[in-house]
Design an enzyme around this catalytic site. Structure first.
Site, mmCIF file in Angstrom:
data_model
loop_
_atom_site.group_PDB
_atom_site.id
_atom_site.type_symbol
_atom_site.label_atom_id
_atom_site.label_comp_id
_atom_site.label_asym_id
_atom_site.label_seq_id
_atom_site.Cartn_x
_atom_site.Cartn_y
_atom_site.Cartn_z
ATOM 1 N N ASP A 142 0.798 -1.234 0.000
ATOM 2 C CA ASP A 142 0.000 0.000 0.000
ATOM 3 C C ASP A 142 0.828 1.280 0.000
ATOM 4 O O ASP A 142 1.499 1.597 0.980
ATOM 5 C CB ASP A 142 -0.917 0.013 1.223
ATOM 6 C CG ASP A 142 -1.849 -1.177 1.281
ATOM 7 O OD1 ASP A 142 -3.070 -0.968 1.265
ATOM 8 O OD2 ASP A 142 -1.356 -2.327 1.354
ATOM 9 N N HIS A 202 -10.609 1.261 -0.746
ATOM 10 C CA HIS A 202 -10.653 2.721 -0.902
ATOM 11 C C HIS A 202 -10.622 3.168 -2.368
ATOM 12 O O HIS A 202 -10.413 4.355 -2.642
ATOM 13 C CB HIS A 202 -9.480 3.372 -0.161
ATOM 14 C CG HIS A 202 -9.581 3.271 1.325
ATOM 15 N ND1 HIS A 202 -10.660 3.757 2.048
ATOM 16 C CD2 HIS A 202 -8.737 2.725 2.259
ATOM 17 C CE1 HIS A 202 -10.478 3.525 3.331
ATOM 18 N NE2 HIS A 202 -9.323 2.896 3.485
ATOM 19 N N HIS A 245 -1.036 -2.813 6.105
ATOM 20 C CA HIS A 245 0.122 -1.915 6.130
ATOM 21 C C HIS A 245 1.274 -2.452 6.969
ATOM 22 O O HIS A 245 2.275 -1.760 7.154
ATOM 23 C CB HIS A 245 -0.254 -0.518 6.631
ATOM 24 C CG HIS A 245 -1.135 0.253 5.698
ATOM 25 N ND1 HIS A 245 -1.075 1.627 5.579
ATOM 26 C CD2 HIS A 245 -2.098 -0.142 4.836
ATOM 27 C CE1 HIS A 245 -1.964 2.037 4.690
ATOM 28 N NE2 HIS A 245 -2.605 0.971 4.223
#
Length: 269
Positions: free
Chosen positions: A9, A69, A179
């Site tokens: 990410d 997202h 993450h």
């Protein structure tokens, strides 16, 4: 041997700057054939814009994957159909803008990439990823055995289950979304490389790429507060995978975790 670099990410401006600055050099120095980047947090930590997409592709990224997202920057809805190298999760309903997979021709043959989103603790709740992947992988294998899968999911169990489910059918399954880079890189018995989470490309001094104090405050008080993207030096995290392009079997997988220091960073130190 086909060498793929996958970067986890990309978070905000520090992550973008690091990826765009490092990819051209990494491709040259590490003899990397194909670069895949998860870009769903590239725009101020949420979503991705057309401009960021173009900048990443111009830097030498071959395919950009995303996740929950993907639609946060509204201009991406009208743009995504114009750029097939920007993927959204494949298990969205039919007629959703964009696509969840593609096959690209390279100097070492065709490479397939599939982006899929998990369902456990994830919103929006999409179609069953296992059923969708079963059908898409079977379709894609008619054209190439070199297939990379980004499974964007919350739980380790769902990502490991997807890796085991696809063992011997795809070249690699690497997770994103948390993450936090995991230390479970392996090659399953069928020849599929696996890593539960690639980690993040973004500010090193942070909490998941965000400023530290606001998140601590939220945990202390339960009061809503903005979570700005942190500043400062960035780290690049992901995986390097070597694949036999004739069989699609992975020969090796290694975690990638390196600092990025630009000329600006060096001048400020």
């Amino acid at each position: 041997m086909l060498k793929i670099l996958f970067l986890g990410d990309v978070t905000g401006e520090p992550g973008r700057r690091a990826v765009i600055g490092a990819v051209p050099l990494l491709k040259k120095e590490r003899h990397i054939d194909f670069v895949i980047v998860n870009g769903e947090n590239a725009a101020a930590g949420r979503g991705i814009t057309p401009k960021i997409t173009i900048d990443l592709l111009r830097a030498g990224v071959s395919v950009i994957t995303t996740g929950d997202h993907i639609w946060d920057q509204k201009e991406i809805i009208s743009y995504i159909d114009t750029e097939p190298r920007l993927l959204r999760p494949i298990n969205y309903p039919d007629k959703t803008p964009g696509q969840g997979s593609l096959i690209l021709e390279t100097a070492k043959g065709k490479v397939g990439v599939i982006n899929v989103q998990g369902r456990t603790f994830m919103l929006p709740l999409l179609e069953n990823p296992f059923r969708v992947m079963r059908d898409e992988v079977a379709r894609m294998r008619e054209e190439t055995h070199v297939i990379f899968v980004d499974v964007h999911a919350e739980t380790t169990s769902e990502k490991i289950a997807m890796g085991r489910f696809l063992d011997g059918k795809v070249s690699a399954v690497v997770g994103t979304h948390t993450h936090v880079q995991t230390a479970d890189e392996t090659i399953f018995p069928g020849g599929t490389a696996f890593l539960c989470d690639a980690g993040m490309c973004g500010p090193a001094e942070s909490i998941l790429g965000r400023e530290i104090q606001p998140i601590i405050s939220r945990f202390m008080t339960n009061m809503p507060t903005p979570f700005p993207v942190a500043r400062g030096a960035a780290r690049l995290r992901g995986a390097l995978i070597d694949i036999d392009e004739s069989t699609g079997r992975a020969h090796s997988i290694a975690r990638f975790d390196e600092p990025f220091e630009s000329v600006e960073d060096e001048g400020a130190s």
